[in-house]
Design a protein around this motif. Sequence first.
Motif, PDB file in Angstrom:
ATOM      1  N   GLU B   3       0.865  -1.180   0.000  1.00 28.88           N
ATOM      2  CA  GLU B   3       0.000   0.000   0.000  1.00 28.88           C
ATOM      3  C   GLU B   3       0.897   1.223   0.000  1.00 28.88           C
ATOM      4  OE1 GLU B   3      -3.400   1.080   3.214  1.00 28.88           O
ATOM      5  OE2 GLU B   3      -1.355   0.805   3.963  1.00 28.88           O
ATOM      6  N   GLY B  28      -6.208   8.817  11.457  1.00 24.99           N
ATOM      7  CA  GLY B  28      -6.385   7.505  10.855  1.00 24.99           C
ATOM      8  C   GLY B  28      -6.107   6.369  11.827  1.00 24.99           C
ATOM      9  N   SER B  48      -1.934   5.948   5.208  1.00 18.11           N
ATOM     10  CA  SER B  48      -2.222   5.360   3.909  1.00 18.11           C
ATOM     11  C   SER B  48      -2.608   6.464   2.927  1.00 18.11           C
ATOM     12  CB  SER B  48      -3.372   4.366   4.042  1.00 18.11           C
ATOM     13  OG  SER B  48      -3.946   4.135   2.780  1.00 18.11           O
ATOM     14  N   ASP B  50      -4.314   5.987   0.441  1.00 18.59           N
ATOM     15  CA  ASP B  50      -5.704   5.735   0.040  1.00 18.59           C
ATOM     16  C   ASP B  50      -6.649   6.659   0.791  1.00 18.59           C
ATOM     17  OD1 ASP B  50      -5.414   2.098  -0.245  1.00 18.59           O
ATOM     18  OD2 ASP B  50      -4.916   3.742  -1.621  1.00 18.59           O
ATOM     19  N   GLU B  51      -6.216   7.082   1.947  1.00 18.56           N
ATOM     20  CA  GLU B  51      -7.060   7.966   2.762  1.00 18.56           C
ATOM     21  C   GLU B  51      -6.499   9.379   2.816  1.00 18.56           C
ATOM     22  OE1 GLU B  51      -7.643   6.479   6.707  1.00 18.56           O
ATOM     23  OE2 GLU B  51      -8.934   8.144   7.310  1.00 18.56           O
ATOM     24  N   PHE B  52      -5.146   9.481   2.684  1.00 16.41           N
ATOM     25  CA  PHE B  52      -4.506  10.779   2.885  1.00 16.41           C
ATOM     26  C   PHE B  52      -3.741  11.284   1.674  1.00 16.41           C
ATOM     27  CE2 PHE B  52      -5.392  11.373   7.337  1.00 16.41           C
ATOM     28  CZ  PHE B  52      -5.649  10.080   7.797  1.00 16.41           C
ATOM     29  N   ALA B  56      -7.914  11.668  -2.276  1.00 21.40           N
ATOM     30  CA  ALA B  56      -8.634  11.154  -1.112  1.00 21.40           C
ATOM     31  C   ALA B  56      -8.745  12.232  -0.037  1.00 21.40           C
ATOM     32  CB  ALA B  56      -7.905   9.935  -0.556  1.00 21.40           C
ATOM     33  N   LEU B  57      -7.666  12.967   0.140  1.00 22.66           N
ATOM     34  CA  LEU B  57      -7.653  14.016   1.160  1.00 22.66           C
ATOM     35  C   LEU B  57      -8.663  15.104   0.832  1.00 22.66           C
ATOM     36  CD1 LEU B  57      -6.135  14.461   3.746  1.00 22.66           C
ATOM     37  CD2 LEU B  57      -4.372  15.685   2.468  1.00 22.66           C
ATOM     38  N   ASN B  60     -12.048  13.712   1.534  1.00 18.77           N
ATOM     39  CA  ASN B  60     -12.291  13.500   2.955  1.00 18.77           C
ATOM     40  C   ASN B  60     -12.427  14.787   3.745  1.00 18.77           C
ATOM     41  OD1 ASN B  60     -12.408  10.686   2.979  1.00 18.77           O
ATOM     42  ND2 ASN B  60     -10.179  10.496   3.041  1.00 18.77           N
ATOM     43  N   ASP B  63     -15.832  15.933   4.178  1.00 17.20           N
ATOM     44  CA  ASP B  63     -16.720  15.068   4.958  1.00 17.20           C
ATOM     45  C   ASP B  63     -16.602  15.515   6.407  1.00 17.20           C
ATOM     46  OD1 ASP B  63     -17.105  11.464   5.269  1.00 17.20           O
ATOM     47  OD2 ASP B  63     -17.562  13.039   6.699  1.00 17.20           O
ATOM     48  N   TRP B  66     -15.345  12.967   8.999  1.00 14.29           N
ATOM     49  CA  TRP B  66     -13.932  12.634   8.843  1.00 14.29           C
ATOM     50  C   TRP B  66     -13.080  13.820   9.309  1.00 14.29           C
ATOM     51  CZ3 TRP B  66      -9.504  14.357   6.575  1.00 14.29           C
ATOM     52  CH2 TRP B  66      -8.461  13.436   6.387  1.00 14.29           C
ATOM     53  N   THR B  70     -10.411  13.758  12.321  1.00 14.22           N
ATOM     54  CA  THR B  70      -9.021  14.009  11.973  1.00 14.22           C
ATOM     55  C   THR B  70      -8.492  15.247  12.682  1.00 14.22           C
ATOM     56  OG1 THR B  70      -9.390  12.976   9.827  1.00 14.22           O
ATOM     57  CG2 THR B  70      -7.427  14.344  10.033  1.00 14.22           C
TER      58      THR B  70
END
Lengths: 129, 260
Positions: B3, B28, B48, B50-52, B56-57, B60, B63, B66, B70
């Motif tokens: 990843e 996270g 990751s 995938d999230e950051f 994605a950031l 997110n 949201d 989120w 965070t």
Amino acid sequence: MTNAGQPSSAVSPMSPATGVGSHQPANLGDILERVLDKGLVIAGDIQVNLLDIELLTIKLRLVIASLETAKEVGIDWWEHDPWLTGGNRDLERENRELRGRVAELEGRRDGSRALEAEPRAAEETEEYD
Amino acid sequence: MTESRGVWLYAVTRGFSPQDLAGLTGVGGEPVRAVEADGLVAVVSSVSLDEFGQEALRRNLEDLDWLAATARAHDGVVEAVVRAGPAVPLRLATVYLGDERVRDEVRARRADLEAALNRVAGRTEWGVKVYCGPSSYPEPAVADGGAPGRGAGTTYLLRRRAQLSARETAERNAAAQADEVHTALGGVAVAGRKHLPQDPRLSGERAWMVLNGAYLVDNSRADQFAMAVTDLERQHRGLRFELTGPWPPYSFTGIGEDGR
């Protein structure tokens, strides 16, 4: 420090509002203000413009977000929004009237089409708008 | 399949001990660790992408759930670091593609970071928000229909004009008082900053925020500062005060502090 005759105050040096030294969670709005807008800015490798975050447009995404979190920040506009609290009678009435009007016009349009389909000889007077 | 990982930066400090970060969880849900560079310590988490990562950031951050989680996690780590010693908090969402990149940046900004650390050492940020309530707008006394020839319409307009100018006066008055408060608090603090008033739609406040101040105060003067706020509240009866803190020095990491 005496409190006699003093109106209740939000100021208390012994009970800080944030988590440090106490277990009270800090106001989320105050945290967001600091971490989104203050703090040192060093260019990272991931380019993100935090100023682009429209916390107001986040309102529109509340369909998936937790309403409790939103209320925590102080966003509870749906509790005061006349549209959602059913307080906007005028708008509802106007809507009904417009719908009725549209139905009426559609009825006339459909009626006039039926007339045109008939033989020209059988002319009938009809009022059109 | 490996990843992609990035590195999220919370704060920069110096004189770090491993136990300061023991057991800390950050954004996270990731553990917190240190990256050292020439005597400075960058406090980070591996995250990751995938999230950051970039896209994605962006997604997110819009949201609210989120973002709230965070933001709290980021601030939580910063607060823990500040408890252990002077630290410069980073703004949210500073992400690097590896530890070496973190070291590069810390080295590149070394002078600014050292200056900021010196500025905040032994000091704490406190927030003071001041509100002017609607009760502070006095209803003007306008004589009703006294003058001959003055109809209801004119009376209404005159009353409305008096109301508006009374409100303007009250607002100007409140702003002047807010300035006095800011100056007074600046006298006790090492430095003070006036931030933009918070959006009332975010703060949920009906009252008007006339001052959103942040003050860097010597730890030895914290009580004196709190007393100053109480005294000012007593002096300015039409205003409501809210003291928040202690905060990490988010508002005082910049260069060229002039205490304004």
